[in-house]
Structures are given as structure tokens and as C-alpha cells.
Motif scaffolding. Sequence first.
Motif, PDB file in Angstrom:
ATOM      1  N   ILE A  18       0.843  -1.215   0.000  1.00  0.00           N
ATOM      2  CA  ILE A  18       0.000   0.000   0.000  1.00  0.00           C
ATOM      3  C   ILE A  18       0.868   1.251   0.000  1.00  0.00           C
ATOM      4  O   ILE A  18       0.614   2.198  -0.750  1.00  0.00           O
ATOM      5  N   LEU A  25      -1.813   9.220  -2.641  1.00  0.00           N
ATOM      6  CA  LEU A  25      -3.108   9.332  -1.969  1.00  0.00           C
ATOM      7  C   LEU A  25      -2.918   9.603  -0.481  1.00  0.00           C
ATOM      8  O   LEU A  25      -3.587  10.452   0.113  1.00  0.00           O
ATOM      9  N   ILE A  26      -1.997   8.857   0.118  1.00  0.00           N
ATOM     10  CA  ILE A  26      -1.748   8.985   1.554  1.00  0.00           C
ATOM     11  C   ILE A  26      -1.195  10.380   1.871  1.00  0.00           C
ATOM     12  O   ILE A  26      -1.581  11.003   2.848  1.00  0.00           O
ATOM     13  N   LYS A  29      -3.994  13.071   1.382  1.00  0.00           N
ATOM     14  CA  LYS A  29      -5.051  12.941   2.384  1.00  0.00           C
ATOM     15  C   LYS A  29      -4.602  13.431   3.760  1.00  0.00           C
ATOM     16  O   LYS A  29      -5.376  14.045   4.487  1.00  0.00           O
ATOM     17  N   PRO A 134     -14.198  -1.435   8.737  1.00  0.00           N
ATOM     18  CA  PRO A 134     -13.930  -0.410   9.753  1.00  0.00           C
ATOM     19  C   PRO A 134     -14.911  -0.446  10.911  1.00  0.00           C
ATOM     20  O   PRO A 134     -15.512   0.559  11.256  1.00  0.00           O
ATOM     21  N   ARG A 137     -13.656   1.498  14.476  1.00  0.00           N
ATOM     22  CA  ARG A 137     -13.799   2.945  14.418  1.00  0.00           C
ATOM     23  C   ARG A 137     -15.277   3.339  14.497  1.00  0.00           C
ATOM     24  O   ARG A 137     -15.645   4.307  15.152  1.00  0.00           O
ATOM     25  N   VAL A 309      -2.919   0.689   7.515  1.00  0.00           N
ATOM     26  CA  VAL A 309      -2.457   1.966   6.965  1.00  0.00           C
ATOM     27  C   VAL A 309      -3.454   3.084   7.296  1.00  0.00           C
ATOM     28  O   VAL A 309      -3.052   4.215   7.591  1.00  0.00           O
ATOM     29  N   ALA A 310      -4.764   2.763   7.294  1.00  0.00           N
ATOM     30  CA  ALA A 310      -5.752   3.783   7.678  1.00  0.00           C
ATOM     31  C   ALA A 310      -5.507   4.238   9.111  1.00  0.00           C
ATOM     32  O   ALA A 310      -5.633   5.428   9.425  1.00  0.00           O
ATOM     33  N   MET A 313      -2.684   6.635   9.087  1.00  0.00           N
ATOM     34  CA  MET A 313      -3.110   7.927   8.540  1.00  0.00           C
ATOM     35  C   MET A 313      -3.898   8.715   9.573  1.00  0.00           C
ATOM     36  O   MET A 313      -3.760   9.928   9.690  1.00  0.00           O
ATOM     37  N   LEU A 317      -2.964  12.345  11.094  1.00  0.00           N
ATOM     38  CA  LEU A 317      -3.879  13.488  11.064  1.00  0.00           C
ATOM     39  C   LEU A 317      -4.151  14.039  12.463  1.00  0.00           C
ATOM     40  O   LEU A 317      -4.253  15.243  12.653  1.00  0.00           O
TER      41      LEU A 317
ATOM     42  N   ARG B 137     -17.802   8.683   7.025  1.00  0.00           N
ATOM     43  CA  ARG B 137     -16.567   8.599   7.780  1.00  0.00           C
ATOM     44  C   ARG B 137     -15.732   7.408   7.296  1.00  0.00           C
ATOM     45  O   ARG B 137     -14.509   7.485   7.173  1.00  0.00           O
ATOM     46  N   ASN B 140     -14.208   8.357   4.011  1.00  0.00           N
ATOM     47  CA  ASN B 140     -13.251   9.449   4.127  1.00  0.00           C
ATOM     48  C   ASN B 140     -12.038   9.092   4.974  1.00  0.00           C
ATOM     49  O   ASN B 140     -10.954   9.599   4.741  1.00  0.00           O
ATOM     50  N   GLU B 141     -12.237   8.208   5.959  1.00  0.00           N
ATOM     51  CA  GLU B 141     -11.144   7.927   6.880  1.00  0.00           C
ATOM     52  C   GLU B 141     -10.721   6.463   6.863  1.00  0.00           C
ATOM     53  O   GLU B 141      -9.563   6.151   6.613  1.00  0.00           O
ATOM     54  N   SER B 142     -11.681   5.546   7.085  1.00  0.00           N
ATOM     55  CA  SER B 142     -11.274   4.153   7.242  1.00  0.00           C
ATOM     56  C   SER B 142     -10.739   3.563   5.939  1.00  0.00           C
ATOM     57  O   SER B 142      -9.872   2.703   5.952  1.00  0.00           O
ATOM     58  N   LEU B 143     -11.291   4.000   4.815  1.00  0.00           N
ATOM     59  CA  LEU B 143     -10.839   3.462   3.534  1.00  0.00           C
ATOM     60  C   LEU B 143      -9.861   4.418   2.857  1.00  0.00           C
ATOM     61  O   LEU B 143      -9.601   4.313   1.659  1.00  0.00           O
ATOM     62  N   ALA B 144      -9.299   5.348   3.660  1.00  0.00           N
ATOM     63  CA  ALA B 144      -8.504   6.428   3.083  1.00  0.00           C
ATOM     64  C   ALA B 144      -7.260   5.927   2.355  1.00  0.00           C
ATOM     65  O   ALA B 144      -6.739   6.606   1.479  1.00  0.00           O
ATOM     66  N   ALA B 145      -6.769   4.753   2.705  1.00  0.00           N
ATOM     67  CA  ALA B 145      -5.566   4.240   2.044  1.00  0.00           C
ATOM     68  C   ALA B 145      -5.893   3.543   0.725  1.00  0.00           C
ATOM     69  O   ALA B 145      -5.005   3.036   0.049  1.00  0.00           O
ATOM     70  N   LEU B 323      -8.776  17.780   8.605  1.00  0.00           N
ATOM     71  CA  LEU B 323      -9.405  16.722   7.821  1.00  0.00           C
ATOM     72  C   LEU B 323      -9.907  17.245   6.485  1.00  0.00           C
ATOM     73  O   LEU B 323     -10.665  18.202   6.405  1.00  0.00           O
ATOM     74  N   GLN B 324      -9.473  16.586   5.447  1.00  0.00           N
ATOM     75  CA  GLN B 324      -9.815  16.957   4.084  1.00  0.00           C
ATOM     76  C   GLN B 324     -10.884  16.004   3.582  1.00  0.00           C
ATOM     77  O   GLN B 324     -10.598  14.832   3.372  1.00  0.00           O
ATOM     78  N   PRO B 325     -12.127  16.457   3.390  1.00  0.00           N
ATOM     79  CA  PRO B 325     -13.097  15.515   2.826  1.00  0.00           C
ATOM     80  C   PRO B 325     -12.703  15.140   1.404  1.00  0.00           C
ATOM     81  O   PRO B 325     -12.292  16.002   0.638  1.00  0.00           O
ATOM     82  N   GLY B 326     -12.823  13.892   1.091  1.00  0.00           N
ATOM     83  CA  GLY B 326     -12.459  13.427  -0.250  1.00  0.00           C
ATOM     84  C   GLY B 326     -11.029  12.954  -0.293  1.00  0.00           C
ATOM     85  O   GLY B 326     -10.282  13.114   0.664  1.00  0.00           O
ATOM     86  N   PRO B 327     -10.654  12.335  -1.392  1.00  0.00           N
ATOM     87  CA  PRO B 327      -9.322  11.722  -1.476  1.00  0.00           C
ATOM     88  C   PRO B 327      -8.203  12.751  -1.608  1.00  0.00           C
ATOM     89  O   PRO B 327      -7.041  12.390  -1.543  1.00  0.00           O
TER      90      PRO B 327
END
Lengths: 423, 423
Positions: A18, A25-26, A29, A134, A137, A309-310, A313, A317, B137, B140-145, B323-327
Motif C-alpha cells: 500500500i 493518496l496517503i 489525504k 472499519p 472505528r 495503513v488507515a 493515517m 492526522l 466517515r 473518508n477515513e477508514s478506507l482512506a488508504a 481533515l480533508q473531505p475526499g481523497p
Amino acid sequence: MNVGLIGFGTIGAGVVEIFNTNHDLIREKTGKDLKLKRVVDLDIETDRGVDIDPEILSTDADDILNDPEIDIVIELIGGYEPARSFILRALENGKHVVTANKALLARHWDEIMATARENGVRIAFEASVGGGIPVLRALNESLAANRIKSIYGIINGTANYILTRMASEGMEFDDVLREAQRLGYAERDPTFDIEGHDTAQKLIILALLGFGVYVPEEDLHVEGISKIRRDDIEYANNELGCSVKLLATASLDDGELEMGVMPFLVPHEHLLSSVNGVFNGIYITGDFTGPVMFYGKGAGRRATASAVVADCMDIALNPESPLQPGPGVRMVESIREFRETRSRYYIRLDAVDRPGVLHEIAGAFSRHEISIESVTQKGALEGESVPIYIVTHEAAEGDIQSAIREISEIRWVTGEPVRLKIL
Amino acid sequence: MNVGLIGFGTIGAGVVEIFNTNHDLIREKTGKDLKLKRVVDLDIETDRGVDIDPEILSTDADDILNDPEIDIVIELIGGYEPARSFILRALENGKHVVTANKALLARHWDEIMATARENGVRIAFEASVGGGIPVLRALNESLAANRIKSIYGIINGTANYILTRMASEGMEFDDVLREAQRLGYAERDPTFDIEGHDTAQKLIILALLGFGVYVPEEDLHVEGISKIRRDDIEYANNELGCSVKLLATASLDDGELEMGVMPFLVPHEHLLSSVNGVFNGIYITGDFTGPVMFYGKGAGRRATASAVVADCMDIALNPESPLQPGPGVRMVESIREFRETRSRYYIRLDAVDRPGVLHEIAGAFSRHEISIESVTQKGALEGESVPIYIVTHEAAEGDIQSAIREISEIRWVTGEPVRLKIL
């Protein structure tokens, strides 16, 4: 921010992949350049099939634990030691920790959380339950305004794969287990998965986050799926409109917590009955949100690495987040004895088909004041052993156990009766 | 921390109820005393069935927007104005904003996000999609990677209730709609829900978070469920093993985004086909996590209020989170024309049963190079109109539309043919 990874096994390799694949992306974000600075494993020779700079490999965990430039330590070696020592030392050295180690968390929760708190660092462990789903969380943050009423989870992919194949292919347990081992869905020694211990460790973590209560595995009723036969699944499906699923359950009834691991009959209308194969599903009911379910791959290199990895991240943050795992208050007054739990039951027993047998069996239920909803006995030649399928009205587990003990002592009852709760 | 609530309607009352009921939980979890300092509505007389100190009620939004002691503003009035002005002023005055206003976000996303960024405050909007389901959420966060590959959602409870009842009770659309209106599951003017506009607004937000791309509703293909008949649902279920569901879809194929709202045939093996009644389900596939699904109540006072309060708690815990909404990066190179999208199709048309009709219909498909997988025509007396059910192999939407246009011009075809994509 620099990340150190201890444990370059299957999931560790997924984490490296990843960081390689989705690095842009990481960065976008998190606004931070999360860099994998060091990867430690006893074996740094074997090719894991991922690109890695050989310079960052090491066999010495101290290269991570003592490196002041490393901010986040990912622990993926599993088991109790040396994982516990590594995690505690990382926390004491002011490093955040990300782990997938359910066994360790389920046993040493208090020590690890206290050490993180004392050192003002975070510990994140989304990957420890439900792989890439998730759910932790969600339980800890998204449902934070709710009092959790119940958690029902299909959280072991191996057991769920076996039960699904038994149902879809009409196969017996042993045959599916061998197939699952061949396909890599089951370990050579499958005890941990099929007897419910893996499920129990994950349930302990779910109950900590949902109810703020720690129940060690020794105090849990934990039962696996190895006694379930093809005909149990067929009868449940065809006659009762239910699937058979290994469930982790924790539910609050008037301040009293019922918690355990065992196979259940789950009605087809319930969404958990549609969670098939190696997939996991966790069904949580909150006092305001009502029922919610989370579904996905509960294991596997890529899904689990995605959760790891999430977590990294999220720490990047919000490194200062005073995030408190669990509800912060204990929601439970007492824990209900397993024998006191109540349910409708499915019972299957094998008995020689001869006059008076059914009368004797019914007598055992009657003596324990268990009332019967239905009885089905398949025809056979007199003198042969046939299965008898019984569904009871709501009864206490202790009474069911006593009745079953008496029934198994009846001369004409062969083998051990099986009893499953009905959700 | 002080909270001001603008909009004391159904969901607003739910928010007040959570603050009343779970106040200790919120305090323990966040370590902060989140206090509802002011509630504003044009009507502060009607009893909402919740305990509230009349002293904190006001009819003037300025009592919140200009109060320097208020840190978080919850906007629950909905619609474009004055909601937009209130939110912008709150952000400009340095207040964090929590909203459930999908219509506003779907139209004024850029302006609102930019204003929040410029003023260094947060905007949270979990309740705008999927009610109490923590899908935003997660995305935006858990699947952020992950790079998101596809999002398929059942995100309108009214439409899903109607389709579910049509299937389970064998009822026609109009009858179920009337029932839904009587039960309060559908508005008196149900257009917004049943014609897919509500679904489209939510999809726009999902696509922003999943793919970093803004597609206004005018550019989306949006189609509702009002043309679906009982026999479509029965044929799909009995002959094709599918449920009919109104889906929001957004999927990436080689950098090209396919996005729209329309009813689909969803195979029973797919978990979305088991999302029934007023429930919502959002099925998301990431490149590492694989498929995950989130399920729960997509609307309703208590579930939606739960998401609103969770957003407030998250802001209380991490007010400084960048926190940035979106990728953060746009994942999409171009957007595919709806006519270019490809799928297998289910087509139902009504035709008078007489020699040559089927030949003419088949000719239209043939001229557009659409190959047919199956055709079923129920028997009838010659000269009567009967439904013909057709399943095609994969074909382009544009070709299907052209073929259907030709077919509807055939003299013996009555009414308008219906075509649904097959997932």
C-alpha cells in the motif's frame, strides 16, 4: 512522519505494497509524508513479492524501538511475546503504535492502554477485528453517542466458509474442512478458528469498545462448529428458514451482559444470514441509531493491510487526539451466567426408532419444564438409528443442558445430541 | 464546548433527546462538556415531545451565529436558503458546522468547503447520506488508504420500502405508494424520493468523497421506480434470481467514471439484494480492502440525530484536525456518457400476441447488434396484449435506447417498454 514496521509476513508485505502503490493518496489525504523508514523481521531474505529498498530491512527490533526519528510503530508479528514487550517499549519511547494483534489485546488490554495513556501516545488496532472492515472505528467514534444494546458478529472467515460450503454444496464438515485447508482458507491445525477461540478474542475487543467491560476468555462460553452436520444445516434451511452461523454475541438486557461464542440458527430475514463464505459481518444495535451492519473481508493480506495503513493515517492526522477506546463508562452492571441465558433452541439427536423412545425423550424435556414447539422424526426401519429434530419454545440454557444430559443417557439415543440457539 | 442548533424539527428534536439521554456518555467519551446552549426555530411553541429548557429557545438565528461562546453550529433546516447563508456565516465567524443538508452540499460543495478551510474550522455532514450509517466517515477515513473502485448504494428508504413491499406482497406500485404515504414512509408529494432525486444528491456527495470529483445533478442520468410493475419484480425474482433495487452507482473503469441513478436487477447472491424495507445499504469496493458494505436506517429522527451528535463529538475531540473531505486528489480522468455505459439488460414490453410481432421486435435488437440471452412470452389468446420479457447480453445503453425506440413504434407494441440494467 516516519513509520517502522515490525513483522514482514503476509500482512506486513501488504502494508509495504500500500505504501508503494497509494503513496500519493496517503500524502494528499494526510498532508504528511508518511515514510516507511525501517522494516524488521527475523527473516529478511525471503522475497515477499513487493518492492522494498534492502537498506531499510533489519533483523533487530531495536533499530525501530530506539530510533528517535520513528513516530509510528506497526506491530504485525502477532502472539504474546515478544509482541507485548515491543509494543510497551514503543509506547514508553513516545511512539504511537498500530497493531492487528487481537490475542495480545484480548489478554493485556489494561496494561497496553494504560501505557499508551501515561505516555501521551495513541494505540490503534482496527485490523485486529474484521480485517478491512472499519467496525472498531464505527463502534468507537461513529456510534459514540449511542448506548450499545447488542453486538452480533460473524467474525471468523474460516468457520463461515465451512458453514457456507456445507449449506451450498451439501457437504459434511470434514470434507469442507479438507477443501478449505487445500485452498488456504483454513490452517493445518484449524482448532483456533473452528472451535471459536479466534472469534472469542475478537469479541472481547468488541465488548470493550461497545460496553466498556473486560471479560477474559476463561470467563466466556466458547463453542465451535465441529459437531454440526450437513443434516442440521439442511433442516435449519428447509424446515426452519434459517442459516447456521458461528456468532460472537454480546447483548445488554437490563444492565446484565450476555456474551459468548457459539453456532446459532439465524433466520433468513436477518441480514447476518446472508453473510457468506470468507466474509465477515458485524451487526450492532445502538439505542439511537438502531441496527447497523458492517460487512467485508475479515482477513487477508490486502484488506487487513488497508486497515493498518488507515490507522497510521488517522494518527498522522490527529496525533494529539485524546481518543479513548471504549465508551469511557462501564455500561454493564453484571454478567449473566451462561446457564441463565434464554433462547429458543434447535436440538438434533439420533435415536433408534422403536416404541417408547420419543416418549422417554419428551419426558426429559417435560421434567425441566421445557416446552416443545415442533418435533420431526424421519421415517426408518424399526430398529435403525434416525435423527430427531426438535425446536423448543424459549428456555434457559441450564435447563436445556440438563435435559440433554438425561436424553443422552437413554439407552436408545446414540451419539451426542447437538443444540443450537435460535437468534 | 457550546453547541447551537438551528432547526428544531424532527431530527432537531432527536438531537435534543440524545443530549438529554446520553449526556454522561458524551462527556466521558470526549472529555468535554458539550452543552446545547441555544436552539433556534421559527416555531418555538409546538411541543416536540422532548425536555427542553424554554430559556434556550429563540426564533433568531443571530442568537447562535453572533454568540462568541458557541463553538459548533448544527444546521437542520434543510433546503438552500437560508441554510446556505447561515452555514457560511457560522464558518466565517469561526464556528464549526454540522449539517445533514444533502441538497445544499450537493449544489454548493466548493463554496462551503472553501469557506471552512479559509476560516480554519471543520464542517461535518455524516447525517447527509445514509442517516445513522457511518458511511461517509468510513469512505473518508477508514478506507482512506484505498483507491475506490466502485460505490453502489441503496440510499433512499422510501423507494426501497416500495420495491420491497411490491416483492413481498405482490402489490402494484400505486397501492404500495398509498400504503407508504399512510404509514409516513413516503411524502404526500413523493416525487423527490421515487424519481431518484434524493438518491442523486446523496450520490454526488459519495462521489466527492470517494473519487474527488464533483458532478452536478444536471449532468447525471437520474431515473426512478414509478414505471416498475409487479410482474417485473416477479419475473426478476422467479426467473432471473434477482431483486429490483433503486441504485446509486459510481464506478471507475480505466480512469473513466460511470455514475447515475436507476433501478437495477441485483442478483440474490449480492448482499445488496438483501437490503430490504426502509433500510439503506452502501456497497463500496476499494483496491486493497475489497468489497465492504454498510447497512442501517437511512432516515428517521433517532438514527439521523445519532450521526449529527457523533459529528459534534468528533469535532470536540479533534477541533484542529486538518481533515480533508475526499481523497485530496481527483481520481477521475473523464466521465463516461450514459449512452456509452454497458450492461446486461432486462426489458419488458407489452405486445399484442399475433404472428410476426416477435420477429419485428427481434429485428430491432438485431439492427443495433444487441444479442438476446432469453425471451419469455406468456401465453394468451391471440389478439390480446401480453408481456414479453427479454434479457440481453452485454450491450451499450445508447443501442438499447435506440432499439427500444424502434420497438415502441411497432404497431402491436402497447405502452412504453421498461428496461433495467442487471448488476
